[in-house]
Scaffold this active site. Structure first.
Site, short mmCIF file in Angstrom:
data_model
loop_
_atom_site.label_atom_id
_atom_site.label_comp_id
_atom_site.label_asym_id
_atom_site.label_seq_id
_atom_site.Cartn_x
_atom_site.Cartn_y
_atom_site.Cartn_z
N ASP A 53 -3.52 2.68 -1.00
CA ASP A 53 -3.05 2.73 0.41
C ASP A 53 -4.16 3.23 1.22
O ASP A 53 -5.02 4.26 0.56
CB ASP A 53 -1.87 3.54 0.16
CG ASP A 53 -1.15 3.52 1.72
OD1 ASP A 53 -1.49 2.48 2.50
OD2 ASP A 53 -0.39 4.36 1.98
N ASN A 56 5.52 -5.53 3.62
CA ASN A 56 4.37 -5.86 4.36
C ASN A 56 4.47 -7.20 5.09
O ASN A 56 3.40 -7.41 6.05
CB ASN A 56 3.05 -5.82 3.50
CG ASN A 56 2.49 -4.56 2.92
OD1 ASN A 56 2.26 -4.40 2.04
ND2 ASN A 56 3.05 -3.37 3.83
C1 IPE Z 1 2.51 0.24 0.13
O1 IPE Z 1 1.62 0.73 1.23
C2 IPE Z 1 2.13 -1.22 -0.11
C3 IPE Z 1 0.86 -1.50 -0.73
C4 IPE Z 1 -0.10 -0.63 -0.96
C5 IPE Z 1 0.72 -2.88 -0.98
P1 IPE Z 1 2.11 0.70 2.83
O2 IPE Z 1 1.16 1.01 3.43
O3 IPE Z 1 2.86 -0.60 3.06
O4 IPE Z 1 3.70 1.71 2.63
P2 IPE Z 1 4.32 2.58 3.70
O5 IPE Z 1 4.84 1.72 4.58
O6 IPE Z 1 3.16 3.42 4.07
O7 IPE Z 1 5.41 3.31 2.97
C1 IPE Z 2 -3.01 -0.73 1.87
O1 IPE Z 2 -3.58 -0.12 3.14
C2 IPE Z 2 -3.05 -1.96 1.87
C3 IPE Z 2 -1.73 -2.83 1.81
C4 IPE Z 2 -0.43 -2.13 2.19
C5 IPE Z 2 -1.49 -4.13 2.12
P1 IPE Z 2 -2.80 -0.16 4.48
O2 IPE Z 2 -2.99 -1.45 5.27
O3 IPE Z 2 -1.22 0.17 4.25
O4 IPE Z 2 -3.43 1.05 5.38
P2 IPE Z 2 -2.88 2.34 6.03
O5 IPE Z 2 -1.93 2.99 5.42
O6 IPE Z 2 -2.22 1.65 7.49
O7 IPE Z 2 -3.99 3.16 6.23
MG MG Z 3 -0.50 2.01 4.32
#
Ligand code: IPE
Ligand code: IPE
Ligand code: MG
Length: 246
Positions: free
Chosen positions: A21, A69
């Protein structure tokens, strides 16, 4: 100094799972579009896969895209799918050279057709590799996985293939996407969030949890080694007393 030297090779987590993340925040911090964060995140993926294989992790599971997502802006979803397809194409050789077998969990039917095709191709190419199993969680959500399992088991009960009394932990396990994977030993989440976000809820029942503020594109070998060191200092009791474990 890298913590690698301090790692006890006899206590490497058998199954390591990572919630990767912080890509978006990493990009934003430097005034870049979120897409750059996702691109950059693939470099960490490559490094961490290799580092895990070197250190002796047998199963590595990466949360790459959750069921939730899909609700992101269409452009970002498209970027994530493109990044996925490109890195699958780019990393086949790395997987082959390192004797790593690719596996995928999730509702893969929802992925774009070209992503499904690329994924199946690499899974098939690497199917005889034996050093480590790399599982990508794609369009994965634990609740959906469990709901799906309940549906299949119910169908089997209805058709007298399984009796209600036979339903136990192991039967449920056999009907999850992860049926051929062991329970998770260590779960890492980057980016300072302290939540599970619908990842492997059943499979982490007794996993050790490790949270770090490091954003995924900044997560390096040394961060992995530190997480493993932290894991090795813990006493896993599985409900027993400390004396029983010794
Ligand atoms: C969790 O991250 C999913 C992945 C890393 C693929 P998110 O960024 O989607 O999670 P939330 O929304 O902060 O809980
Ligand atoms: C993780 O990074 C990748 C996915 C969840 C697909 P994020 O896209 O969630 O990045 P943040 O949490 O918004 O920084
Ligand atoms: Mg994230």
């Amino acid at each position: 100094m890298d913590s690698l030297q301090e790692i006890d090779n006899t206590k490497i987590p058998n199954h390591l799972a990572i919630i990767m993340d912080g890509n978006g925040r990493w990009a934003k911090k430097q005034g870049l579009l979120r897409a750059f964060g996702h691109e950059s995140g693939t470099k960490s993926v490559k490094k961490i896969i290799q580092a895990c294989a070197e250190i002796g992790v047998n199963y590595l599971t990466l949360y790459a895209f959750s069921t939730e997502n899909w609700n992101r802006p269409k452009l970002e979803v498209e970027t994530l799918m493109r990044v996925l397809i490109n890195s699958l194409k780019k990393e086949v050789d790395t997987l082959q050279k390192n004797n790593i077998k690719l596996n995928a969990i999730g509702n893969l039917n929802l992925l774009p057709k070209n992503a499904q095709k690329q994924l199946l191709e690499v899974i098939n190419l690497t199917k005889d590799n034996t050093l480590m199993t790399l599982t990508l969680a794609l369009s994965y959500g634990s609740r959906e996985e469990l709901t799906n399992a309940v549906r299949i088991i119910s169908e089997k009960v209805k058709n007298n293939i399984i009796s209600i009394d036979a339903i136990d932990d192991s039967i449920i396990n056999q009907h999850l996407y992860t049926h051929n994977l062991p329970d998770v030993d260590l779960l890492i989440r980057t980016s300072g969030e302290h939540r599970i976000s619908n990842f492997l809820l059943w499979q982490i029942a007794y996993a050790e949890l490790y949270f770090t503020d490091v954003l995924w594109p900044d997560f390096k070998e040394n961060d992995l080694h530190e997480a493993i060191l932290s894991y090795q200092k813990r006493e896993r009791r599985f409900g027993k007393t400390s004396e029983q474990i010794k």
